[in-house]
Write an enzyme that holds these catalytic residues in place. Structure first.
Site, PDB file in Angstrom:
ATOM      1  CD  GLU A   1      -2.990  -1.172   2.239  1.00 33.86           C
ATOM      2  OE1 GLU A   1      -4.117  -1.579   1.945  1.00 33.86           O
ATOM      3  OE2 GLU A   1      -2.706  -0.746   3.368  1.00 33.86           O
TER       4      GLU A   1
ATOM      5  CG  ASP B   1      -7.324  -5.723   4.689  1.00 29.65           C
ATOM      6  OD1 ASP B   1      -6.939  -5.868   5.856  1.00 29.65           O
ATOM      7  OD2 ASP B   1      -7.452  -4.626   4.135  1.00 29.65           O
TER       8      ASP B   1
ATOM      9  CD  GLU C   1      -9.843  -1.282   8.056  1.00 30.20           C
ATOM     10  OE1 GLU C   1      -8.909  -1.801   8.678  1.00 30.20           O
ATOM     11  OE2 GLU C   1      -9.714  -0.753   6.941  1.00 30.20           O
TER      12      GLU C   1
HETATM   13  O1  GCW Z   1      -7.273  -3.085   6.081  1.00 24.39           O
HETATM   14  C1  GCW Z   1      -6.233  -2.279   5.669  1.00 24.39           C
HETATM   15  C2  GCW Z   1      -6.515  -0.929   6.234  1.00 24.39           C
HETATM   16  C3  GCW Z   1      -5.308  -0.036   6.173  1.00 24.39           C
HETATM   17  C4  GCW Z   1      -4.181  -0.756   6.911  1.00 24.39           C
HETATM   18  C5  GCW Z   1      -3.887  -2.052   6.174  1.00 24.39           C
HETATM   19  C6  GCW Z   1      -2.759  -2.838   6.827  1.00 24.39           C
HETATM   20  C7  GCW Z   1      -2.582   0.247   8.327  1.00 24.39           C
HETATM   21  O2  GCW Z   1      -7.606  -0.344   5.576  1.00 24.39           O
HETATM   22  O3  GCW Z   1      -5.589   1.184   6.793  1.00 24.39           O
HETATM   23  O4  GCW Z   1      -3.060   0.054   7.038  1.00 24.39           O
HETATM   24  O5  GCW Z   1      -5.041  -2.850   6.198  1.00 24.39           O
HETATM   25  O6  GCW Z   1      -3.057  -3.780   7.542  1.00 24.39           O
HETATM   26  O7  GCW Z   1      -1.609  -2.502   6.629  1.00 24.39           O
END
Ligand code: GCW
Length: 743
Positions: A353, A430, A458
């Site tokens: 990311e 995720d 989240e």
């Molecule tokens: O789920 C995603 C989140 C990001 C997060 C990423 C990760 C900290 O939306 O905000 O970054 O995972 O785990 O690195």
């Protein structure tokens, strides 16, 4: 008291369109119920007089602030049952504990507050065993009484975090002993005893030997220097950075809460790291935080930005094989350990990311992790390297996100330094509401793997939905990797039962903030609690953990408590039903992950006129091949693939017959409806608790459930309206879809 604004903000119903931290108005209105360090010191000098004062103050807090949620599961309110009360009074009438170290002083204070609160009395400190009812705590090193126990060898076998709690005769008197070879064992044993007292378990005839199953039990904060917590859904960070002073009593209460469930480390900052955390000024604050946490056995860790040598160090590269970069990190490690001798180490999100990493310099993940590992090794620190990697430079199959981490990392098994762990999210995408286990758990026997779960919700309802995650985590922990044939569960991998590991652990993305009740939704506290308990022992049952938490939190009649536990146990499945049933995933919007947006997630659900679901078999992405053959065959075969993961692995025709005999389309619709029905029914049950649990907690959860119901309906409406444009089939009976905007 809860804020009036809460009612106002909740009255309007659905939270889909809002982003309100409704508890935050209440923050900092009330003092914490524990002592400040200043008071603690005075108690050590003048125990009795100050204890009386403390108890008086404690009672006051109990009456005035009993139910604002600040005290978490450590309420220590008086035992209501008189027979039990008098039994506990007699059993724990006095305390004999070696003091002098900050940990032992912390234990002493906790027991005096805890047992004192539960038994409505003051507990004297004594120096010898000359009557019944003494609680004796110590190690063979600091207590001759413990050293002379005939079972001292057994205590040694439990290790420095393990402990024994026994009801025995000492000098002819009935006493209870908490014994360990380490101060942390004394600490964990004391919290265990307090839990037993609180949850109504037997406090006599005790013969307990206990030790953690995993070595590292860490919270990962995703906190930023400005106090914001991306994906936090409640207040701001509890860490403040100078010049703002640290809220020491809050940090201490955080440490108590974590120690009470066995958490022994915390990563202070977001994995999307800011290099400034490694700056000398910030490290001073890290040192202050570490000092408060240390007595409670909690080591601090930092998320390290891979490009820090450039951003902070003025170098022109962060190439892990560059000699200046190597020197930079060694010096940085020396600087950190000079301030914080027990610093835990670095957590690293690299090449994911947009984060920098070794691939940026055409090096491998192993090059990057090992270079940092070498810098920390002389000090005993470790590197926790995340496997949540998204960078095409790492190679791997195209078009299937679930295979990326496996493709990029499993080939490095055995290539990492001995102080490097890989931190692997529970599922391969995720933190989705339901995922199969991450195939890396079955694929890297020579590498210590730390499981990463997300406590903060989240993707599971943020701070607004009642979703107990204990059941979800158990599903993951019990999943069979088939790494060494059937029965090779994730738990066994983590515990090093299949291939022995020097490092073992579990990390949870924290849901802790500075709001009064710490986590926003009252039930979110249960997820913090459950994480700690499972990290200590992944073999514990989700229901047992829920029961403990409910008993310590709501203190109601047995029938009500059972009903609350039932709600918790059903809550995750219901949530999955109204968001992503039958193995669907990633249907949420962006940037808000709270709302449904299936139309933007075609790559994940692959709906078409034939059917629904992502084909990961040999006719599709082949992502299923990341699993060991036993697991792969199970998932690949339509007859054996668990139905709750069907659409994860297969593209299924709308008219495919499910085990129930219904078509996939009908079953999909019925799942969405049943999830909504559950919330509707739960609201009714919860309304019935009016008068049986604390009114503020009752009202707050009732209001949140009203939001949850509306938002569950919204998910059903949006998802089914959208999927119907492909299926072109009618809704089955009893499915009430109201077309809405938003898909
Ligand atoms: O789920 C995603 C989140 C990001 C997060 C990423 C990760 C900290 O939306 O905000 O970054 O995972 O785990 O690195």
């Amino acid at each position: 008291m809860l804020p009036n604004r809460l009612a106002a903000s909740l009255a309007a119903g659905s939270a889909m369109a809002k982003k309100t931290n409704f508890l935050s108005v209440n923050q900092k209105q009330m003092p914490p119920h524990t002592t400040s360090s200043h008071k603690t010191k005075r108690i050590m000098i003048l125990p009795t007089s100050f204890l009386i004062l403390l108890m008086a103050v404690g009672c006051q807090f109990t009456q005035a602030y009993a139910d604002d949620g600040y005290r978490l599961w450590m309420r220590y309110d008086p035992i209501p049952d008189s027979a039990r009360l008098s039994q506990c009074r007699n059993t724990f009438a006095a305390l004999l504990i070696a003091t002098g170290s900050p940990t032992e002083d912390a234990i002493k204070n906790e027991l005096l507050i805890g047992i004192g609160g539960l038994t409505k009395g003051t507990i004297p400190l004594v120096n010898s065993v000359d009557h019944d009812g003494i609680l004796v705590i110590g190690t063979p090193q600091n207590s001759p009484l413990i050293a002379s126990l005939p079972w001292v060898k057994e205590i040694e076998a439990l290790g420095p975090e393990g402990y024994s709690i026994r009801s025995i005769k000492m000098n002819g008197h009935a006493v209870t002993v908490i014994a360990s070879t380490g101060k942390l064992g004394e600490l964990y044993g004391s919290f265990d005893l307090l839990r037993r007292i609180q949850t109504g378990l037997s406090v006599t005839d005790l013969a307990i030997n206990e030790q953690p199953k995993l070595k590292l039990r860490l919270l990962n904060h995703w906190d930023n220097l400005n106090g914001k917590i991306p994906n936090g859904y409640s207040g701001k960070s509890i860490w403040t950075w100078s010049p703002t002073p640290l809220d020491e009593s809050r940090v201490r209460d955080y440490a108590r809460a974590n120690a009470s469930i066995g958490i022994n480390g915390t990563v202070l900052n977001d994995v999307n790291a800011n290099s400034l955390y490694l700056d000398a000024k910030k490290l001073k604050r890290v040192q202050e935080i570490a000092k408060i946490l240390r007595p409670y056995g909690i080591r601090v860790y930092l998320s390290a930005k891979f490009s820090a040598p450039v951003v902070l160090g003025g170098l022109n590269t962060a190439d892990p094989l560059d000699s200046n970069v190597i020197v930079y990190w060694k010096k940085k490690a020396d600087e950190i350990y000079a301030l914080i001798p027990d610093f835990g180490g670095f957590l690293v999100k690299a090449n994911s990311e947009g984060q920098p990493g070794p691939l940026t310099y055409h090096r491998t993940h192993a090059d990057g992790a090992n270079m940092l590992g070498n810098a920390l090794a002389p000090h005993g620190g470790i590197v926790i390297w995340r496997t949540f990697v998204y960078d095409k430079r790492g190679g791997g199959r195209d078009g299937d996100r679930t295979a990326q981490a496996y493709d990029q990392l499993h080939g490095f098994d055995g290539h990492f330094a001995s102080n490097v762990m890989l931190q692997v999210k529970n599922g391969p995408i995720d933190f989705q509401p339901r995922e199969p286990f991450n195939p890396l758990f079955g694929a890297m026997p020579k590498t210590p793997l730390m499981a990463e779960v997300q406590i903060v919700q989240e993707y599971t309802g943020e701070g607004k939905m009642l979703v107990y995650l204990g059941t979800m985590w158990k599903e993951f922990l019990q999943a069979d990797t088939f790494a060494q044939g059937p029965g090779s569960t994730v738990t066994k991998v983590l515990e090093g039962q299949l291939s022995p590991q020097k490092l073992t652990g579990m990390a949870g993305v924290a849901n802790v903030s500075d709001i009064r009740n710490w986590c926003e939704h009252p039930f979110a506290q249960a997820n913090w609690y459950a994480f700690g308990r499972l990290a200590w022992n992944p073999e514990l049952g989700a229901e047992d953990i829920a029961r403990e938490w409910v008993h310590m939190t709501f203190k109601s009649d047995t029938e009500t408590e059972q009903k609350i536990v039932k709600i918790m146990m059903e809550s995750h499945e219901a949530f999955v039903s109204y968001e992503t049933p039958i193995g669907l995933t990633h249907l949420m919007g962006h940037p808000s992950h709270y709302v449904p947006k299936p139309s933007s997630r075609m790559l994940y659900h692959c709906a078409d006129k034939i059917g629904l679901g992502f084909d990961r078999t040999s006719t599709g992405s082949t992502g299923i091949d990341c699993y060991q053959s036993g697991a792969r065959d199970l998932f690949a075969n339509l007859k054996t693939c668990p139905e709750n993961l069907l659409l994860w692995f297969h593209h299924i025709p709308w008219d495919h017959r499910m085990a129930s005999g219904k078509t996939m389309w009908d079953e999909l619709c019925l799942h969405y409806q049943s999830g909504v029905n559950w919330v509707h029914q739960t609201r009714k049950v919860w309304d019935g608790f009016s008068g049986t649990i604390d009114p503020e907690q009752q009202r707050l959860v009732a209001q949140l459930l009203a939001i949850q119901e509306k938002d569950a309906e919204h998910w059903r409406n949006v998802c089914l309206t959208y999927f119907q444009t492909f299926s072109k089939r009618p809704y089955p009976d009893h499915v009430k879809v109201i077309p809405e905007e938003g898909h």
